[in-house]
Design a protein around this motif. Sequence first.
Motif, PDB file in Angstrom:
ATOM      1  N   GLU A 123       0.831  -1.191   0.000  1.00  0.00           N
ATOM      2  CA  GLU A 123       0.000   0.000   0.000  1.00  0.00           C
ATOM      3  C   GLU A 123       0.867   1.243   0.000  1.00  0.00           C
ATOM      4  N   GLY A 124       0.439   2.226  -0.741  1.00  0.00           N
ATOM      5  CA  GLY A 124       1.114   3.508  -0.698  1.00  0.00           C
ATOM      6  C   GLY A 124       0.948   4.130   0.677  1.00  0.00           C
ATOM      7  N   PRO A 125       1.638   5.211   0.949  1.00  0.00           N
ATOM      8  CA  PRO A 125       1.613   5.800   2.285  1.00  0.00           C
ATOM      9  C   PRO A 125       0.214   6.257   2.685  1.00  0.00           C
ATOM     10  N   ARG A 126      -0.142   5.998   3.912  1.00  0.00           N
ATOM     11  CA  ARG A 126      -1.361   6.576   4.479  1.00  0.00           C
ATOM     12  C   ARG A 126      -0.909   7.777   5.281  1.00  0.00           C
ATOM     13  N   VAL A 127      -1.198   8.935   4.746  1.00  0.00           N
ATOM     14  CA  VAL A 127      -0.638  10.179   5.274  1.00  0.00           C
ATOM     15  C   VAL A 127      -1.682  10.912   6.105  1.00  0.00           C
ATOM     16  N   LEU A 128      -1.352  11.172   7.334  1.00  0.00           N
ATOM     17  CA  LEU A 128      -2.253  11.918   8.198  1.00  0.00           C
ATOM     18  C   LEU A 128      -1.727  13.341   8.353  1.00  0.00           C
ATOM     19  N   VAL A 129      -2.578  14.307   8.140  1.00  0.00           N
ATOM     20  CA  VAL A 129      -2.172  15.700   8.304  1.00  0.00           C
ATOM     21  C   VAL A 129      -2.834  16.239   9.568  1.00  0.00           C
ATOM     22  N   VAL A 130      -2.008  16.623  10.532  1.00  0.00           N
ATOM     23  CA  VAL A 130      -2.560  17.184  11.766  1.00  0.00           C
ATOM     24  C   VAL A 130      -2.005  18.579  12.000  1.00  0.00           C
ATOM     25  N   GLY A 131      -2.698  19.319  12.825  1.00  0.00           N
ATOM     26  CA  GLY A 131      -2.285  20.686  13.127  1.00  0.00           C
ATOM     27  C   GLY A 131      -3.487  21.452  13.647  1.00  0.00           C
ATOM     28  N   PRO A 132      -3.226  22.549  14.319  1.00  0.00           N
ATOM     29  CA  PRO A 132      -4.334  23.328  14.881  1.00  0.00           C
ATOM     30  C   PRO A 132      -5.200  23.956  13.798  1.00  0.00           C
ATOM     31  N   ASN A 133      -6.304  24.520  14.218  1.00  0.00           N
ATOM     32  CA  ASN A 133      -7.184  25.207  13.277  1.00  0.00           C
ATOM     33  C   ASN A 133      -6.429  26.279  12.507  1.00  0.00           C
ATOM     34  N   ASN A 134      -6.785  26.450  11.281  1.00  0.00           N
ATOM     35  CA  ASN A 134      -6.208  27.479  10.422  1.00  0.00           C
ATOM     36  C   ASN A 134      -4.704  27.346  10.225  1.00  0.00           C
TER      37      ASN A 134
END
Lengths: 451, 678
Positions: A123-134
């Motif tokens: 499987e290709g990467p399962r990328v999670l993007v996290v960070g605060p609002n805005n």
Amino acid sequence: MNIPGLGQAAPAATFSAPTIQAAVAVHDLQANSEWRFEVAYGQSIEVKILSGTAEIFGTELAVNHTYTFRGTKSSIFTWHGCRIEVNGPCEEYMAEETPMITYVNTHFALEKLRDDAIQNGGEGPRVLVVGPNNAGKTSLVKLLTAYATRMGRQPMVINTDSREALLSIPGTLTATPFASIIDVEHGWGSSPTSGPSPVPVKLPLCYYYGLASPEDDTKLYKPILTRLALAAASRLADDPVIRGTGMIIDTPGVISQGKGGYDLISHIVSEFSVNTILVLGSERLHSEMQRRFSAYKTRSGEAITLVKLDKSGGCVDRDDTFMQQMQEAAIREYFFGDPKRTLSPHTQQVNFDDATIYKIHEGGEEDSQQVGLYENVEPSSMMLHCLLAVMYASTRDSQETVRDASVMGFVYVAEVDEKKRRLKILAPLNTRITDRPMIWGSWPETTVSLI
Amino acid sequence: MTTEFSDDVAEDYKRALEDLTMNSRYEISNLTVIARENTEHALAISEALKSHIKQTSPQKKLPAFYVLDSVIKNVGTPYTIFLSRGLYSTFMEAYALVDNSVRRKMDEMLKTWKEPVPGALDTRPVFPRDVTGPIENALIKARTSAIQAQQEHTRSQQQILGRGRPGPSPAPYRETPTPPNAYRQPPPVQQGYNSNYPQQQYPSAMNGQQYGQQPHVQQSYGLPPVSRPSSGKFDYTNQDQRPPTQNYIPHNASAGSWQQPPPQQGYSAHDNSIDELNSDIANLITVFKTDFALNPLDGNIQKRLKALLDLQSIMQSQRLPPQQISEIKTQVAKLSEASKATPKAPKSPTPAPVPAQLPQQNSLSSLLGPGGQGTLAALLAKQTPPIQTRSPQPALNQPFKPPPVSMAPTPVPDTGSLFEKLLAAGIISGKPAISTPTPNIPLPANISGYRPPFTPNPSRTPLGEIPNDVVLKTSSLKILYEKLGAPCTQCGRRFQSNEEGKKKKTAHMDWHFRVHQRMTEAEKRGQHRSWYVDELDWIKSREVEGDQNTSNGDKTNGSGVTSSSITSKPKLQYLPVPDDPALASSTCPICTEKFEMKWLDEAQEFVWMDAKKINQRIYHISCYEDVNKAGIKRDTPEPVLGKRKHEVTTPTGCRIGKSNKAQDDNIAVRSKIKTESY
Ligand SMILES: [Zn+2]
Ligand SMILES: [Zn+2]
């Protein structure tokens, strides 16, 4: 040659709309700079790339093609420099400092993982993007999606942020494969309609959470996420092109802002077998992620790669008013389309007795433990101007089944006649809906009359 | 010099003319010599010539015109005077009766009449301006009104395509003066941009001076090679078995010693007048923009503004032949006159109805049309070959010319990927993580001597040609730009210039075209949001690269998404376009829509996609199947869901489901026809 008609054209009184006078402006952008613009709701601008190259969140713009933007905060970036013609009123400014180089490098790094995955049948990467609002999470997700599709990949884009919808109405959580160009004029684009679309439509799978924040009811949020992850995993298992590309997962800012949220991140990481986490902008969040996942292994034994990326200076704070307008625009668009492609929804009458409506508890988690997930309610004037999610389930199904079902579509309660015990409902098309259970959430809030 | 004698000369001349059945240089110069030697009978000869042109069959008109041309250019006065009388009707009546190719010759001839005789001391034009001017104006009107019908046809499409943007550059100029169906073209030309599209749009020899030697004129129409109609058509090139030099070639140096070589009257006339025209157009745009701002709902202003913007982009992107430039000038002048007079509401052009299957010969009145007033929009419409009543968008018509793809060598992959560095930097080993290094390095980032401290991963795949530079090189960016090929002018998507890329590009442009076309229809029909697909259908659906499903699957929503039940169909279902004209114009009995015609390379013929003949009627396969399925009611939700739930939880055990999405859409379409019964 004479220029006829200027003076005598019309009485000055018709100049009532000052925005229309906005002159055409031409901007020259240096390489690696960004033109940021905000168009108020109810207004529109036309933008044309006269020369050079330009992209909006990774999607390349055609030269000499006029793009129309309405009610949006967006930006056009150029790697090589470009000349832009802008026609219409907007707030705008130039930015020369952008994190685009690290972003595009991230893309190339993901490409490497995808190549490896395809090579090994994994499987290709399962990328999670996290960070605060805005912090620009959605913009980064869009950018990575666009870059991937440009290179012929088909990323599965997951939206776990119910506050802001992806190809659907706020309140939903979606999974959508992207194989074609993103509709830069309309956020992420459009879900299918009965007519043709000038930009290929995308096919989202939708689940309804119906609350603004995941922390409002984690007991509801988590199983829905699990269901979403399951469906996405099934698609990946079935679809080699998407499998080789992997997933890109957008998250609500709120889960990056505290203990309860971090637990939800862990839940997402586990359910979606995340193996790459991109942390946007927050040092604290980054060390928390490091602490949580440095020893973590996915189900298939992979370690997690954690990457900290700068937040883009272009991320404008979007206040509640803007969010509210965005929400309304999404709802309108769902039923009525956009100025370029109008849709005709249908109204239908529904007897109170024929409707099966589940209301989401808002009282918190103790409540839901006692009385079940939802409250089976009779229609009332409380429902006026609310949205109901029509579920792919039967009215005889258990509440858990209804919760886990995907969304068939949304209807809007246009009128409630308590005397005649009838609802007037606006539906995208004229199909009987009373054999389906409907969920009544508190998100999206609708305060205005649609019709 | 008695009248009787003149009558004899005229009679002889007439007989000689009647023998002139083809473009024969020998006979034409012979008749020229006779005219020169009998100037005292110029009136009679002129009248004979004019009446011959009027009376003779369309096939013989052009050679007779060549005689006229030769006489006025080589003998001149008094023939010029006699022949200018009634030249308008002589010319226009003939023009109305001859076919397109002859019209082209006549256009060229007319053009030379506005110039002095090449090499002659007399610098006045062959015919005075007041003789050629009305003819020229009438031709513009005729073209305009003939086009307006077609314009009406495509207008809505163009609006969608254009939407006030100067987007589409029209097809390259074709030397096609008027034309509704002078050739009996097979309908397939509407797909002309597909495969057999000639790259050369106008023959290079076309300098307006040559009449004869263009054996490939039909190629210049941008059509797939068609067999010439054999019946009743004058074939002025191929039928002439003599060597081409035997043709009368007015003003060609090789044509005769009594002529001087013509000045090169090329298309490159890029002079001040064009700049002037450009600035006139710009001024007009300003005016119309103001008008538009004041009357945003006025469709006429919108239309004209769009036309002007389109015109501007044409002027900027293309080199137009002088003839067309002068037409544009006339139109621009007219338009600014008009906007001077009625700045707010220019009159809407009345389209002259031009049936798709016009008889070969148009009457003069049908050519001139009731709505003689030319508009820029109509003029612009001329840019599409008017035979294509359902023609592709102009912009799509353009041969695909990829900008030069950079030949820069493939960048050598940097050793060590971003992730490798990050990993090594200690995420896993617990050392403090670094953030992605070197943000905001300006391009080109040229860090000499920079060597990542990692050796290349030996298992790196050959695909790893893509470098994962931490420091971005300009070469890396090429991966997202030049290396992907040239962008689509409509949407910016890039296509490789190799065979596969070209095929994709063709299919893609085809898709754009059909979407624009169908959007108009859909707008009229009304459209609605579809229900979302359910889990099982979603899992089983496949993205088909956005728009590559040219053969099927996008009939209802252009979704670029095909569901398994669709993909499992045989790949291409089509029917050769029927020869029987009754069948060829038939529509699907179910949806009453026309069939989508397409040039199918592998079949080497024009076909109707998604079509099938059942009991002597032709149906859309999809429509037919839907109707046959319609008897089967959709499953009640419960059993489907029960099954679905089970299957989703066992990812590999999924069954192929029916296409609920497609079915829902069809239900919706049908429910539009039915009354709202719920
Ligand atoms: Zn395109
Ligand atoms: Zn049909």
